[in-house]
Design a protein around this motif. Structure first.
Motif, PDB file in Angstrom:
ATOM      1  N   HIS A 101       1.043  -1.146   0.008  1.00 38.79           N
ATOM      2  CA  HIS A 101      -0.221  -0.002   0.016  1.00 38.79           C
ATOM      3  C   HIS A 101       0.884   1.258  -0.016  1.00 38.79           C
ATOM      4  CE1 HIS A 101       0.814  -0.839   4.323  1.00 38.79           C
ATOM      5  NE2 HIS A 101       0.840   0.478   4.386  1.00 38.79           N
ATOM      6  N   HIS A 128       4.577   0.286   1.277  1.00 38.19           N
ATOM      7  CA  HIS A 128       4.885  -0.480   2.067  1.00 38.19           C
ATOM      8  C   HIS A 128       4.490  -1.727   1.849  1.00 38.19           C
ATOM      9  CE1 HIS A 128       5.032   2.638   5.864  1.00 38.19           C
ATOM     10  NE2 HIS A 128       6.077   2.383   5.410  1.00 38.19           N
ATOM     11  N   THR A 158       1.461   1.966  11.195  1.00 39.31           N
ATOM     12  CA  THR A 158       1.597   3.299  11.261  1.00 39.31           C
ATOM     13  C   THR A 158       0.142   3.843  11.167  1.00 39.31           C
ATOM     14  OG1 THR A 158       1.725   3.671   8.857  1.00 39.31           O
ATOM     15  CG2 THR A 158       3.802   3.527  10.160  1.00 39.31           C
TER      16      THR A 158
HETATM   17 ZN   LIG Z   1       1.959   1.706   5.515  1.00 37.45          ZN
END
Ligand SMILES: [Zn+2]
Length: 256
Positions: free
Chosen positions: A121, A140, A206
């Motif tokens: 993503h 990521h 995150t």
């Molecule tokens: Zn991420």
């Protein structure tokens, strides 16, 4: 609980379903579906207070992303090796990012552990920085080991030539929450730079619930995508990056 009109304007199919149920039953609506975002009251500085399960976002000491101090990366760890393969998948707008979910995308050896790739993503601007230097967007690549540990390979992008490997994904991003099947199989190898040299640190998701114990491998060499591709993503998500988190004495390692 009152019904938030701002949330209503950003409504999703599931939201309407929950709302309808809540209205019918008179119940507190959308239980377990806490709205969070990147701005205002539901933004990153308040994630930890939105819900008990998100407390780590506030009290965690090993949070991601970070600004990587490259000079402190003295210890050398094993190189990354990948055994990715072309896989069927879906392009998903989950309300927070565009994700490419892979059915059977192969695996990577990270720190001597075999991790299966689940999805990749994007965040704009890039979440990680290196020595204070930022990038317009990052990917990521999220992996899981057989014993349930998560590891993320971070790929940083500069603006430049069109990224052909992401052509289909960036041309078919659902503008609203939803998903479409990939027409061509996707091989995660295709968005890796030729050098897999990396900085590694122990961090967290995150996004809420910001769970820790996530190993990050941020590749040193950025790759490119075009301004049009970047703008196509920004049209769907103007900004979806968590602010930098304190290092709190964590050690950075590196590998070639
Ligand atoms: Zn991420």
């Amino acid at each position: 609980m009152s019904i938030n009109l701002i949330n209503l304007s950003k409504a999703k199919h599931t939201f309407f379903a929950s709302l309808a149920l809540a209205l019918l039953s008179g119940a507190c609506f959308a239980e377990g579906a806490v709205q969070w975002g990147y701005e205002g009251k539901v933004g990153p500085s308040n994630w930890g207070s939105l819900e008990k399960e998100f407390a780590t976002c506030k009290v965690g000491q090993m949070q991601a992303p970070i600004d990587i101090p490259s000079k402190s990366a003295t210890a050398v760890t094993a190189p990354i090796t990948t055994k990715y393969k072309a896989s069927a998948g879906e392009i998903i707008n989950n309300g927070h990012t565009i994700q490419v979910a892979l059915a059977d995308g192969g695996s990577a050896m990270l720190g001597g552990v075999d991790y299966k790739i689940l999805q990749l993503h994007f965040h704009t601007p890039a979440e990680e920085k290196i020595d204070g230097k930022g990038f317009p967007i990052n990917a990521h690549l999220v992996h899981k080991s057989a014993d349930g540990k998560l590891a993320v390979i971070g790929v940083l992008f500069n603006e430049g030539s069109e990224n052909k490997s992401l052509k289909e994904v960036f041309a078919n991003m659902p503008a609203k929450e939803g998903k479409v099947a990939l027409k061509s199989n996707f091989d995660a190898t295709s968005i890796l730079p030729s050098s897999l040299a990396y900085y590694s640190y122990s961090g967290s998701l995150t996004t809420p619930p910001c769970s820790e114990g996530v190993s990050f491998y941020i590749l040193k060499a950025p790759i490119e995508l075009s301004k049009d591709q970047l703008n196509a993503f920004k049209k769907v998500f103007k900004m979806n990056a968590r602010p930098l988190q304190p290092l709190n004495g964590r050690k950075i390692t590196q590998g070639s």
